[in-house]
Motif scaffolding. Structure first.
Motif, PDB file in Angstrom:
ATOM      1  N   PRO A 113       0.846  -1.193   0.000  1.00 35.22           N
ATOM      2  CA  PRO A 113       0.000   0.000   0.000  1.00 35.22           C
ATOM      3  C   PRO A 113       0.880   1.240   0.000  1.00 35.22           C
ATOM      4  N   LEU A 128       2.439  -8.837   6.279  1.00 35.95           N
ATOM      5  CA  LEU A 128       0.992  -8.957   6.196  1.00 35.95           C
ATOM      6  C   LEU A 128       0.584  -9.414   4.808  1.00 35.95           C
ATOM      7  N   GLU A 129       1.131  -8.738   3.784  1.00 32.86           N
ATOM      8  CA  GLU A 129       0.752  -9.069   2.409  1.00 32.86           C
ATOM      9  C   GLU A 129       1.128 -10.510   2.083  1.00 32.86           C
ATOM     10  N   LEU A 132      -1.371 -12.719   3.858  1.00 34.08           N
ATOM     11  CA  LEU A 132      -2.689 -12.683   3.214  1.00 34.08           C
ATOM     12  C   LEU A 132      -2.701 -13.596   1.996  1.00 34.08           C
ATOM     13  N   LYS A 183      -9.082 -16.840   9.543  1.00 32.07           N
ATOM     14  CA  LYS A 183      -8.943 -16.255  10.878  1.00 32.07           C
ATOM     15  C   LYS A 183      -7.880 -17.007  11.680  1.00 32.07           C
ATOM     16  N   LEU A 186      -4.443 -15.952  10.089  1.00 30.37           N
ATOM     17  CA  LEU A 186      -4.149 -14.522  10.164  1.00 30.37           C
ATOM     18  C   LEU A 186      -4.470 -13.934  11.532  1.00 30.37           C
ATOM     19  N   GLY A 187      -4.630 -14.813  12.521  1.00 33.77           N
ATOM     20  CA  GLY A 187      -5.057 -14.376  13.850  1.00 33.77           C
ATOM     21  C   GLY A 187      -4.224 -13.238  14.402  1.00 33.77           C
ATOM     22  N   HIS A 189      -2.554 -10.912  12.883  1.00 30.17           N
ATOM     23  CA  HIS A 189      -2.820  -9.648  12.197  1.00 30.17           C
ATOM     24  C   HIS A 189      -4.184  -9.082  12.586  1.00 30.17           C
ATOM     25  N   LEU A 190      -5.115  -9.968  12.930  1.00 25.71           N
ATOM     26  CA  LEU A 190      -6.440  -9.499  13.333  1.00 25.71           C
ATOM     27  C   LEU A 190      -6.380  -8.807  14.682  1.00 25.71           C
ATOM     28  N   GLU A 191      -5.383  -9.199  15.501  1.00 26.64           N
ATOM     29  CA  GLU A 191      -5.255  -8.580  16.812  1.00 26.64           C
ATOM     30  C   GLU A 191      -4.437  -7.297  16.744  1.00 26.64           C
ATOM     31  N   ALA A 195      -2.371  -3.156  11.750  1.00 24.23           N
ATOM     32  CA  ALA A 195      -2.438  -3.880  10.476  1.00 24.23           C
ATOM     33  C   ALA A 195      -3.316  -3.169   9.473  1.00 24.23           C
ATOM     34  N   LEU A 196      -4.386  -2.553   9.941  1.00 23.84           N
ATOM     35  CA  LEU A 196      -5.301  -1.917   9.033  1.00 23.84           C
ATOM     36  C   LEU A 196      -4.863  -0.513   8.655  1.00 23.84           C
TER      37      LEU A 196
ATOM     38  N   ARG B  40     -14.033  -9.541  14.314  1.00 23.17           N
ATOM     39  CA  ARG B  40     -12.952 -10.290  13.658  1.00 23.17           C
ATOM     40  C   ARG B  40     -13.294 -10.554  12.189  1.00 23.17           C
ATOM     41  N   LYS B  43     -12.878  -7.281  10.360  1.00 17.47           N
ATOM     42  CA  LYS B  43     -11.445  -6.933  10.240  1.00 17.47           C
ATOM     43  C   LYS B  43     -10.781  -7.777   9.159  1.00 17.47           C
ATOM     44  N   LEU B  44     -11.175  -9.030   9.078  1.00 14.56           N
ATOM     45  CA  LEU B  44     -10.596  -9.935   8.086  1.00 14.56           C
ATOM     46  C   LEU B  44     -10.828  -9.373   6.682  1.00 14.56           C
ATOM     47  N   LEU B  47      -8.656  -6.305   6.061  1.00 15.10           N
ATOM     48  CA  LEU B  47      -7.237  -6.582   5.797  1.00 15.10           C
ATOM     49  C   LEU B  47      -6.988  -6.747   4.302  1.00 15.10           C
ATOM     50  N   PHE B  48      -7.874  -7.490   3.655  1.00  8.85           N
ATOM     51  CA  PHE B  48      -7.703  -7.721   2.216  1.00  8.85           C
ATOM     52  C   PHE B  48      -7.999  -6.450   1.427  1.00  8.85           C
TER      53      PHE B  48
END
Lengths: 198, 158
Positions: A113, A128-129, A132, A183, A186-187, A189-191, A195-196, B40, B43-44, B47-48
């Motif tokens: 990004p 991350l990428e 994913l 999930k 990628l757990g 990264h979700l925490e 990441a976002l 969650r 968020k998933l 992320l994408f």
């Protein structure tokens, strides 16, 4: 009749510019759908290009009773399933250290990004990428397609079912299973709150 | 009782019907575990979406160049037929024309046959009429007398 269907009818009457307008309307979504399917920008651009050519050549079979995006992505998913399985659009290994280039210097830069100004964030974005893409590649084809149709094309469950020629109930099941796997993988990264934002 | 994974997924995607969505909202107001699970799932997807590519000019140029080199596709017959306005009356009219043309063809053939028969009959009738008017029948007796006269000439010297 929606704008896409109108453009298709104009194209069927011989107006090439109408198809070019359709291409521009759907280029980004298709490119990202392809990218998430094959994990390589170069391969995704080739895949998206081939899909649009297939759609162009099949335009004579389009009828406005079907939503254009459903018809478009049905062609796309069939092409992905048939051609990617044959080994076309080879997926390149991504390297964290070389920013996505292979050991021999060939390959391609890992897509990042644009808003990643700090080195630490850049490294995090790389990771991350890579995670994913690798997690998506571990999904069975039908789960991956259902998930990508949802997040990249904005199709409803009903439209996804028509695209994949299955039932809404089956689509729900595919999405639940795909998300469960993703999930798990990628757990971390979700925490991660950053990441976002990377 | 928690929301099922199906319901959480459908809720996050906006795919629950109104009644089910209302019930889910009421549950989520009370259940932190299910709320966290919805977050969650959302968020998933995010992320994408965050790493989305933008098509660049070079990509667009390559695709457009290739598209412009392709010949325009043909429409399938059924697509053209389905596009016919008033297609049911048109099909009926087409059927009537086909039957009508066929009917005309049969009648024409019958007329030709009758005409030929009539012509033949007329020819025969005319021949009979001519024959009836001819006086040669009357001259048959004269011819017989001529034969007799010729025979006399042979017998008389001179």
């Amino acid at each position: 009749m929606d704008a896409d269907a109108q453009l298709m009818l104009e194209f069927q009457r011989g107006d090439r510019k109408a198809f070019e307008a359709l291409f521009r309307r759907h280029a980004k979504a298709m490119l990202n759908f392809a990218y998430r399917y094959v994990s390589s920008r170069a391969a995704a651009e080739e895949l998206a290009q081939d899909i649009f050519c297939k759609v162009f050549e099949a335009a004579g079979t389009y009828h406005p009773s079907a939503r254009f995006s459903t018809w478009l992505y049905r062609i796309a998913t069939n092409h992905c399933l048939n051609e990617v399985r044959k080994g076309r659009y080879q997926i390149r290994e991504l390297s964290l250290e070389t920013g996505g280039r292979g050991e021999d210097g060939e390959g391609e830069a890992l897509h990042l990004p644009d808003s990643a100004p700090h080195p630490e964030q850049q490294a995090s974005s790389n990771e991350l990428e890579r995670d994913l893409q690798s997690s998506l590649q571990e999904l069975p084809d039908n789960q991956r397609l259902a998930f990508l149709l949802l997040i990249e094309t904005g199709q409803s469950y009903d439209e996804i079912a028509k695209t994949l020629k299955t039932t809404v109930s089956a689509v729900k099941s595919l999405l639940v299973r795909a998300r469960t796997t993703l999930k798990t993988k990628l757990g971390g990264h979700l925490e991660d709150e950053h990441a976002l934002n990377s | 009782m928690h929301l099922t994974p199906d319901m959480i997924s459908a809720f996050a995607d906006g795919e629950l019907e109104a009644g089910a969505r209302k019930s889910a909202r009421l549950h989520l107001d009370e259940c932190a575990a299910c709320r966290q699970e919805v977050v969650r799932v959302e968020k998933l997807s995010a992320l994408f979406s965050a790493g989305a590519l933008e098509p660049d000019a070079a990509f667009e140029d390559r695709v457009l160049t290739r598209l412009r080199a392709l010949p325009l596709p043909r429409q399938s017959f059924w697509v053209r037929l389905q596009r016919m306005p008033m297609r049911i009356p048109a099909l009926s009219a087409l059927a009537l024309v086909v039957v009508g043309v066929g009917g005309v063809s049969v009648r024409q053939h019958q007329a030709v046959v009758k005409a030929e028969e009539a012509a033949a009959a007329a020819t025969a009738a005319e021949e009979i009429s001519i024959a009836e008017r001819a006086d040669f029948l009357e001259n048959v007796e004269l011819l017989e007398e001529l034969d007799a006269l010729e025979a006399l000439d042979d017998r008389v010297p001179g």
